[in-house]
Design an enzyme around this catalytic site. Structure first.
Site, PDB file in Angstrom:
ATOM      1  N   ALA A   1       0.817  -1.225   0.000  1.00 19.72           N
ATOM      2  CA  ALA A   1       0.000   0.000   0.000  1.00 19.72           C
ATOM      3  C   ALA A   1       0.844   1.266   0.000  1.00 19.72           C
ATOM      4  CB  ALA A   1      -0.934  -0.007   1.216  1.00 19.72           C
TER       5      ALA A   1
ATOM      6  N   THR B   1       2.553   2.412  -2.540  1.00 21.94           N
ATOM      7  CA  THR B   1       2.631   3.040  -3.866  1.00 21.94           C
ATOM      8  C   THR B   1       1.563   2.446  -4.780  1.00 21.94           C
ATOM      9  OG1 THR B   1       4.180   3.589  -5.677  1.00 21.94           O
ATOM     10  CG2 THR B   1       4.341   1.370  -4.764  1.00 21.94           C
ATOM     11  N   GLY B   2       1.445   2.995  -5.986  1.00 24.41           N
ATOM     12  CA  GLY B   2       0.609   2.409  -7.032  1.00 24.41           C
ATOM     13  C   GLY B   2      -0.837   2.159  -6.624  1.00 24.41           C
TER      14      GLY B   2
ATOM     15  N   GLY C   1      -2.143  -0.059  -4.627  1.00 24.98           N
ATOM     16  CA  GLY C   1      -2.383  -0.300  -3.205  1.00 24.98           C
ATOM     17  C   GLY C   1      -2.591   1.002  -2.448  1.00 24.98           C
TER      18      GLY C   1
ATOM     19  N   SER D   1      -4.592 -10.218 -13.082  1.00 29.37           N
ATOM     20  CA  SER D   1      -4.287  -9.442 -14.286  1.00 29.37           C
ATOM     21  C   SER D   1      -4.899 -10.152 -15.486  1.00 29.37           C
ATOM     22  CB  SER D   1      -2.769  -9.374 -14.448  1.00 29.37           C
ATOM     23  OG  SER D   1      -2.411  -9.080 -15.769  1.00 29.37           O
TER      24      SER D   1
ATOM     25  N   TYR E   1       5.547 -14.528 -14.207  1.00 25.99           N
ATOM     26  CA  TYR E   1       4.551 -13.534 -13.772  1.00 25.99           C
ATOM     27  C   TYR E   1       3.143 -14.011 -14.107  1.00 25.99           C
ATOM     28  CZ  TYR E   1       1.918  -9.165 -13.331  1.00 25.99           C
ATOM     29  OH  TYR E   1       0.990  -8.217 -12.959  1.00 25.99           O
TER      30      TYR E   1
END
Ligand SMILES: NC(=O)c1ccc[n+]([C@@H]2O[C@H](COP(=O)([O-])OP(=O)(O)OC[C@H]3O[C@@H](n4cnc5c(N)ncnc54)[C@H](OP(=O)(O)O)[C@@H]3O)[C@@H](O)[C@H]2O)c1
Length: 303
Positions: free
Chosen positions: A34, A36-37, A39, A162, A187
């Protein structure tokens, strides 16, 4: 019109606008990654709705900086930063213990943190990093916090996946990536694992008041591309009219947090604030069951 305004206008042709004024006063949420981005945007939004939000961050200083930022932006925000390294099961245990020691309830566990397309590396426990952090770390965290989630029912687990899960395959013969490691394959495998985990978790928690949702946030302008090589970054940038801001990217996670459970599909996969169909592999019950059993075995847990 500014360039940003033009881009937003173009994006609204592809993505529906969504907003909700649902309040979350008296609710508690954990958001991993949480600082950055996506989160951080999710945490800020939930704090703005009155929830107490625990920012679960790998780096304490970055977590505290994010908490200070949210407090400056959101009047009366109740946020606290705690250390959580999903690449280390001992750190996950310490984090879960700290949650049990301070919280009477946990209503939302938002498994958001992620590492993408990085060079080969392993977690403290020897798991390949992307599978270890994106799937196993969150699987273990959910296992440890499930009693509190059940006790706090109705409660929810939201797993960030994703659209790239559709390219994924679970390589049961080489989950450690030792035989052949490919950053992209690792990924997309981890993002498929997020979809399968959500599906199986939803099935297993039926009737317990805990529901689970997987989210595809879309293509979002965050630091997730830090390990991606320049030619691919350039290709991604040609789609800049489709790239969401972190605030726009967080909509589907927030949608799955605040929408009444009766209107959502437990174990389902969500994109652009609507139920979507995961790829065939993401709907394979046998693979979901096998992944669950293998994850338990790797972590040495009975669940
Ligand atoms: N952005 C997109 O286009 C996109 C598309 C599809 C799916 N997603 C998914 O959305 C989620 C959020 O990604 P994002 O775009 O916001 O990426 P981001 O800006 O790179 O943020 C990722 C977060 O995960 C944290 N993290 C990484 N490894 C960790 C670990 N071992 N323990 C705890 N935290 C860890 C990072 O912490 P540090 O800051 O300390 O590194 C950071 O807070 C991910 O699961 C990603 O797969 C993103």
């Amino acid at each position: 019109m500014s360039k940003a305004g033009e881009m937003q206008g173009l994006r609204s042709l592809f993505y529906p606008n969504w907003s909700s004024d649902v309040r979350l006063d008296g609710k508690t949420a954990v958001v991993t990654g949480a600082n950055t981005g996506l989160g951080k945007e999710t945490a800020k939004d939930l704090a703005g709705r009155g929830a107490r939000v625990i920012l679960a961050c790998r780096d304490t200083a970055r977590g505290e900086e994010a908490a200070r930022h949210i407090v400056r932006e959101v009047k009366g925000a109740k946020v606290v930063a705690r250390q959580l390294d999903l690449a280390d099961t001992r750190s996950i245990c310490r984090f879960a213990e700290s949650v049990y020691s301070t919280e009477k309830a946990l209503h939302y566990l938002i498994n958001n943190a992620g590492v993408a397309i990085c060079p080969y590396a392993t977690t403290a426990d020897g798991f390949e990093l992307q599978f270890g952090v994106n799937h196993l770390g969150h699987f273990f965290l959910t296992f440890l916090l499930l009693d509190l989630l059940k006790h706090s029912a109705p409660s929810r687990v939201i797993n960030l996946s994703s659209c790239s899960h559709a390219m994924g395959k679970i390589h049961f013969d080489d989950l450690s990536g030792e035989k052949r490691y490919h950053p992209v394959k690792a990924y997309v495998q981890s993002k498929l694992a997020n979809v399968l985990f959500t599906r199986e978790l939803g099935r297993r928690t039926k009737g317990l008041g805990v529901t689970a949702y997987a989210v595809d946030p879309g293509l979002v302008n965050t630091k997730i591309i830090r390990h991606i090589k320049q030619p691919l970054v350039d290709i991604i940038k040609t789609f800049r009219f489709m790239i969401k801001t972190p605030a726009e990217g967080a909509y589907t996670t927030i949608y799955c947090t605040v929408t009444p459970a009766e209107e959502l599909s437990n174990g389902g996969f969500y994109r652009d604030c609507a139920l979507a169909t995961p790829c065939n592999a993401g709907r394979d019950e046998g693979t979901a069951l096998k992944l669950w059993a293998v994850s338990c075995h790797l972590l040495g847990i009975h669940w």
